[in-house]
Write an enzyme that holds these catalytic residues in place. Structure first.
Site, PDB file in Angstrom:
ATOM      1  NE  ARG A  94      -0.942 -13.890   4.421  1.00  0.00           N
ATOM      2  CZ  ARG A  94       0.161 -13.892   4.729  1.00  0.00           C
ATOM      3  NH1 ARG A  94       0.285 -12.610   5.284  1.00  0.00           N
ATOM      4  NH2 ARG A  94       1.464 -14.770   4.950  1.00  0.00           N
ATOM      5  CE  LYS A 129      -0.163  13.420   0.627  1.00  0.00           C
ATOM      6  NZ  LYS A 129       0.900  13.614   0.465  1.00  0.00           N
ATOM      7  CE  LYS A 161      -2.843  20.402   0.304  1.00  0.00           C
ATOM      8  NZ  LYS A 161      -1.997  20.174   1.387  1.00  0.00           N
ATOM      9  CD  GLU A 190      -0.890  24.055   0.756  1.00  0.00           C
ATOM     10  OE1 GLU A 190      -0.328  22.377   0.568  1.00  0.00           O
ATOM     11  OE2 GLU A 190      -1.009  24.389  -0.575  1.00  0.00           O
ATOM     12  CG  ASP A 211       2.376  22.730   0.519  1.00  0.00           C
ATOM     13  OD1 ASP A 211       3.408  21.775   0.840  1.00  0.00           O
ATOM     14  OD2 ASP A 211       2.678  23.358  -0.524  1.00  0.00           O
TER      15      ASP A 211
END
Length: 287
Positions: A94, A129, A161, A190, A211
């Site tokens: 598994r 991410k 950011k 950004e 962005d």
């Protein structure tokens, strides 16, 4: 950072617990088995070496043989075999499949995006991410799919950011502070619009992240960059689907980044099917 073996041992411990009760109850210790890794849909493979390591940690006497390799695009069919003690194969199955399916899904998702970019000069980047503790494997899967890696973590590049800008007071001030504090690292910032782009270029950013801009606005941003700072690279981000990528590439941006390469990649369907040895019959792909 934990080594791969440390993470795999922890994952095996999570799955096995006090012991594989079903296997220990139904399979004699001396029973040998052979099983086939079966790719049940077309895709790009990743995680083969990791699956091999899983079985080695379960039982060093198990033998894994591949007829494919990481990064290879394959249609449906067998891609390798594993042979050894039946108990070991069933216990490691598994985790090995979970990792192969997940990583091959990332590689396949990446290849779809790369193919959509075609022969353009625009390169595909991943993001942070990723699944906690498995980032290195998922970023490797992106490479297997033909993409490129952005930052491995927060320590190997500066990406200012919107929240950094808000906290610092302005794009210019955030870039100034970044230059003063970490002058050896590249500085990316950004921006949400063309005014922000101009400010970032004049402040000395090495790369600017555009962005959630429309395709038309991306083309305008490239023209602004070419006029003010042609040495600065531009990265487009936000809703970078394969269907949209040809138009994004046509705008002239240097990079596109897509969180969906890792956070939304569907697992590739792979099973492990036991091939009975003499006087042996074992179940297929237990859940």
């Amino acid at each position: 950072m934990l080594s791969l073996d440390e993470r795999l041992r922890a994952a095996l411990a999570e799955d096995i617990g006090r012991g594989d009760a079903t296997t220990l109850a139904t399979i004699p210790a001396a029973q040998q088995a052979r099983a086939e890794f079966l790719l049940k849909e077309a895709g790009v493979l990743s995680g083969l070496a990791v699956a091999t390591r899983v079985f080695a940690l379960v039982d060093p006497t198990v033998t894994v043989t591949w007829t494919a390799q990481d990064g290879e695009a394959r249609t449906r069919g067998p891609v390798g075999t594993v042979q050894g003690a039946a108990r070991s194969l069933l216990t490691g199955e598994r985790l090995a499949l979970n990792l192969m399916q997940r990583l091959s899904g990332v590689a396949t998702q990446t290849r779809r995006h790369v193919d959509a970019l075609g022969e353009s000069r625009t390169r595909l980047l991943d993001t942070r991410k990723t699944t906690p503790l498995w980032r290195d494997l998922e970023k490797q899967a992106v490479r297997h799919g033909g993409g490129f890696n952005h930052r491995a973590g927060l320590d190997d590049g500066i990406l200012i950011k919107d929240n950094h800008v808000a906290a610092a007071g302005s794009i210019t001030e955030a870039i100034r502070r970044a230059r003063d504090a970490a002058y050896l690292l590249k500085v990316e910032c950004e921006v949400p619009d063309l005014a922000g782009l101009e400010e970032a270029l004049r402040a000395g950013a090495d790369r600017v992240l555009l962005d959630n801009m429309s395709d038309d606005l991306l083309a305008q941003a490239v023209a602004v960059r070419d006029r003010l700072a042609p040495h600065v690279t531009l990265e487009a981000s936000g809703n970078m689907t394969p269907a949209r990528l040809p138009a994004v590439a046509a705008s002239g941006v240097d990079f596109v980044s897509a969180g969906g390469l890792t956070h939304s990649a569907p697992a590739l369907d792979i099973s492990l099917n036991f091939i009975p040895l003499p006087e042996t019959a074992l179940p297929e792909d237990p859940k």
